[in-house]
Design an enzyme around this catalytic site. Structure first.
Site, mmCIF file in Angstrom:
data_model
loop_
_atom_site.group_PDB
_atom_site.id
_atom_site.type_symbol
_atom_site.label_atom_id
_atom_site.label_comp_id
_atom_site.label_asym_id
_atom_site.label_seq_id
_atom_site.Cartn_x
_atom_site.Cartn_y
_atom_site.Cartn_z
ATOM 1 N N HIS A 262 8.135 3.493 4.624
ATOM 2 C CA HIS A 262 8.865 3.291 5.874
ATOM 3 C C HIS A 262 7.871 3.054 6.991
ATOM 4 O O HIS A 262 6.806 3.654 7.007
ATOM 5 C CB HIS A 262 9.721 4.532 6.204
ATOM 6 C CG HIS A 262 10.774 4.242 7.226
ATOM 7 N ND1 HIS A 262 10.529 4.308 8.570
ATOM 8 C CD2 HIS A 262 12.062 3.852 7.076
ATOM 9 C CE1 HIS A 262 11.640 3.982 9.216
ATOM 10 N NE2 HIS A 262 12.585 3.707 8.343
ATOM 11 N N ASP B 83 17.316 4.539 1.370
ATOM 12 C CA ASP B 83 17.898 3.585 0.431
ATOM 13 C C ASP B 83 17.669 3.981 -1.022
ATOM 14 O O ASP B 83 18.397 3.555 -1.907
ATOM 15 C CB ASP B 83 17.309 2.187 0.667
ATOM 16 C CG ASP B 83 17.684 1.668 2.044
ATOM 17 O OD1 ASP B 83 18.835 1.892 2.442
ATOM 18 O OD2 ASP B 83 16.834 1.076 2.712
HETATM 19 N N1 ACO Z 1 5.756 -0.222 -2.923
HETATM 20 C C1 ACO Z 1 4.435 -0.406 -3.136
HETATM 21 N N2 ACO Z 1 3.504 -0.491 -2.176
HETATM 22 C C2 ACO Z 1 3.934 -0.392 -0.907
HETATM 23 C C3 ACO Z 1 5.294 -0.196 -0.583
HETATM 24 C C4 ACO Z 1 6.212 -0.098 -1.650
HETATM 25 N N3 ACO Z 1 7.513 0.100 -1.428
HETATM 26 N N4 ACO Z 1 5.437 -0.123 0.755
HETATM 27 C C5 ACO Z 1 4.215 -0.274 1.277
HETATM 28 N N5 ACO Z 1 3.306 -0.437 0.264
HETATM 29 C C6 ACO Z 1 1.859 -0.559 0.403
HETATM 30 C C7 ACO Z 1 1.460 -1.948 0.873
HETATM 31 O O1 ACO Z 1 1.212 -2.816 -0.224
HETATM 32 C C8 ACO Z 1 0.213 -1.642 1.669
HETATM 33 O O2 ACO Z 1 -0.815 -1.385 0.742
HETATM 34 P P1 ACO Z 1 -2.345 -1.870 1.092
HETATM 35 O O3 ACO Z 1 -2.740 -1.028 2.280
HETATM 36 O O4 ACO Z 1 -3.111 -1.579 -0.145
HETATM 37 O O5 ACO Z 1 -2.247 -3.325 1.421
HETATM 38 C C9 ACO Z 1 0.538 -0.296 2.328
HETATM 39 O O6 ACO Z 1 1.471 0.332 1.445
HETATM 40 C C10 ACO Z 1 1.147 -0.430 3.721
HETATM 41 O O7 ACO Z 1 2.273 -1.328 3.642
HETATM 42 P P2 ACO Z 1 2.880 -2.117 4.882
HETATM 43 O O8 ACO Z 1 3.685 -3.263 4.364
HETATM 44 O O9 ACO Z 1 1.784 -2.413 5.866
HETATM 45 O O10 ACO Z 1 3.816 -1.024 5.529
HETATM 46 P P3 ACO Z 1 4.956 -1.284 6.599
HETATM 47 O O11 ACO Z 1 5.063 -0.033 7.368
HETATM 48 O O12 ACO Z 1 4.727 -2.544 7.363
HETATM 49 O O13 ACO Z 1 6.250 -1.524 5.685
HETATM 50 C C11 ACO Z 1 8.298 -1.237 4.553
HETATM 51 C C12 ACO Z 1 7.340 -0.670 5.616
HETATM 52 C C13 ACO Z 1 8.682 -2.697 4.899
HETATM 53 C C14 ACO Z 1 9.574 -0.402 4.568
HETATM 54 C C15 ACO Z 1 7.597 -1.176 3.167
HETATM 55 O O14 ACO Z 1 7.236 0.148 2.876
HETATM 56 C C16 ACO Z 1 8.478 -1.755 2.050
HETATM 57 O O15 ACO Z 1 8.465 -2.955 1.821
HETATM 58 N N6 ACO Z 1 9.245 -0.869 1.314
HETATM 59 C C17 ACO Z 1 10.144 -1.335 0.290
HETATM 60 C C18 ACO Z 1 11.428 -1.850 0.887
HETATM 61 C C19 ACO Z 1 12.297 -0.745 1.411
HETATM 62 O O16 ACO Z 1 12.537 0.263 0.756
HETATM 63 N N7 ACO Z 1 12.827 -0.960 2.626
HETATM 64 C C20 ACO Z 1 13.751 -0.012 3.259
HETATM 65 C C21 ACO Z 1 13.117 0.585 4.473
HETATM 66 S S1 ACO Z 1 14.182 1.820 5.147
HETATM 67 C C22 ACO Z 1 15.327 0.960 6.015
HETATM 68 O O17 ACO Z 1 15.165 -0.120 6.487
HETATM 69 C C23 ACO Z 1 16.622 1.624 6.151
#
Ligand code: ACO
Length: 422
Positions: free
Chosen positions: A311, A368
């Site tokens: 998140h 979720d």
């Molecule tokens: N699975 C695996 N790796 C992940 C995930 C994940 N779900 N989420 C983040 N990471 C990793 C990224 O690859 C990145 O790794 P790195 O530093 O080695 O490159 C690191 O964690 C940071 O990720 P960001 O994308 O910079 O984090 P951000 O805060 O921008 O993204 C988000 C948040 C979009 C929710 C992300 O965690 C994601 O895509 N999760 C999966 C989708 C999801 O569940 N969305 C629902 C969110 S809750 C809502 O909207 C109600």
């Protein structure tokens, strides 16, 4: 200027310094008032994704992402879901106070009576093909409401604001249920005003056109869905809310602003994740394949992400996920939740919570991750998961829209850029 409450930026190219006021809120990080940054420095602030930018002042919702805290109008989310109905949470967001027993009753009654749709809107559903995703129909039908209630383009008084809010909150479940029924090719079922908001939604999804149900709707099902609605009610300046407010900042109609928010919510990185979680768990297939799947998620050359994890704001447990986990455990026996999907979900969670990759990146289950398994147990088709998020969140969108509209200092949202072209 009191130097103590300022923040100084120094441009090391010429040694010039610029002071900006620090503004403190009641909780959470303070902000630097950078609204005069461009006029003073002739530079913009570069912050893709707005990770460090506060775009407004708000007294609706507070999130502490480090502590995993979510507060609406001063009430903790755990208190709200344990002691109040979803409609009471709606009332709280709209009126800044919880309702008395009488207020709660009359609010509930009004929401029931407003749940019918204008007759002409039915023809819009019919224009959609069989199998249309309900999110696309929902977004279009909400935009169409702006034509049915066109005079509300100029909502000005508090009474007009509140009436518009109650109208949209009460009609959204009916639109979502119609969108689903049209998509799967079964006749629409109109609201039954003898039923409470959440029960009525389950009724509109499940009933035969003559109003008969195959089995009575269980109290526990209503309670579970009501909790899911409450947990989705508002979440400060997230992507869909910011979309609603950006559209609203141009002076557009409230219902088209909300329609834009519905579209923003649909994406997999936002509300669309709840549908993707179940699709991903199903694609894993069985508990013994979870390890192999987690390896793919961790592989830097593979773009697959673990849906329902991570998140932008919560860097510890999402407090909404904590509530849903409790609810899921309570429901496990009563609603026969021990399915293959549930076992795969439990295994994914167990591995991820102990794995260095997820721990070091603060990736915890979000709302979720759990909502999908609960909604599956309620026999709700996965295409309706994100529309259910919409039903819960509509009050948050409209409350935030109204707060922005009431503020005489609101400006049209208009970020700048770093030009790198020819
Ligand atoms: N699975 C695996 N790796 C992940 C995930 C994940 N779900 N989420 C983040 N990471 C990793 C990224 O690859 C990145 O790794 P790195 O530093 O080695 O490159 C690191 O964690 C940071 O990720 P960001 O994308 O910079 O984090 P951000 O805060 O921008 O993204 C988000 C948040 C979009 C929710 C992300 O965690 C994601 O895509 N999760 C999966 C989708 C999801 O569940 N969305 C629902 C969110 S809750 C809502 O909207 C109600």
């Amino acid at each position: 200027m009191d130097k103590k409450n300022t923040f100084t930026f120094t441009d090391n190219r010429d040694g010039k310094s610029y002071d900006f006021d620090i503004i403190n809120g009641t909780r959470g990080p303070s902000v630097i008032d950078s609204s005069s940054f461009y006029s003073k420095t002739n530079m913009f602030l570069y912050d893709p994704g707005f990770t460090s930018t506060a775009n407004c002042k708000s007294d609706i919702t507070f999130i502490d992402g480090k502590k995993g805290e979510l507060i609406h109008r001063g009430y903790h989310i755990s208190d709200l879901v344990q002691n109040h109905s979803y409609l009471d949470v709606v009332y709280l967001l709209l009126n800044s106070k919880l309702p008395t027993a009488n207020e709660s009753k009359s609010f509930d009654t009004e929401i029931r009576y407003r749940s019918y749709l204008p007759e002409g809107l039915r023809y819009l559903f019919q224009a959609f093909p069989a199998g249309a995703h309900p999110m696309s129909t929902l977004s279009s039908a909400v935009a169409a409401l702006a034509s049915f209630y066109y005079k509300h383009l100029n909502v000005e008084t508090e009474d007009e604001f509140q009436e518009m809010a109650r109208r949209i909150v009460s009609k959204i479940p009916t639109i979502a249920a119609f969108a689903h029924r049209h998509s799967v090719g079964i006749p629409y079922v109109h609201p039954d005003i003898g039923r409470y908001f959440t029960e009525n939604f389950l009724y509109m999804l499940r009933a035969y056109p003559n109003g008969k149900l195959r089995a009575p709707i269980k109290d526990i099902e209503v309670r579970a869905l009501d909790t899911i609605f409450s947990l989705h009610a508002d979440h400060e300046q997230n992507a869909s809310t910011t979309t609603v407010k950006t559209v609203g900042s141009t002076g557009a109609h409230p219902y088209v602003s909300i329609s834009a928010g519905i579209s923003a919510l649909w994406g997999r990185a936002h509300g669309g994740a709840n549908e993707s979680v179940i699709a991903q768990l199903s694609s894993i297939g069985s508990v013994d394949k979870v390890d192999e799947f987690i390896k793919k998620v961790k592989d830097p050359n593979d773009s697959v992400r673990l849906m329902g994890f991570g998140h932008r704001v919560y860097k510890s447990f999402d407090p909404r996920a904590t509530e849903l986990k409790k609810l899921r455990d309570q429901l496990k026996t009563e609603l026969d939740l021990d399915t293959n999907i549930m076992q795969i979900a439990d295994k994914v969670e167990e591995i991820a919570l102990n794995d260095e990759y997820f721990v070091s990146r603060n990736l915890y289950p979000n709302i979720d991750f759990y909502s999908g398994t609960i909604l599956t147990a309620l026999d709700i088709p996965s295409t309706m998961f994100t529309p259910i998020f919409v039903i819960g969140r509509t009050v948050g969108w409209i409350t935030q829209w109204m707060e922005q509209k009431r503020d005489p200092k609101t400006k049209i949202t208009r970020p700048r850029q770093l030009y790198i072209g020819k």
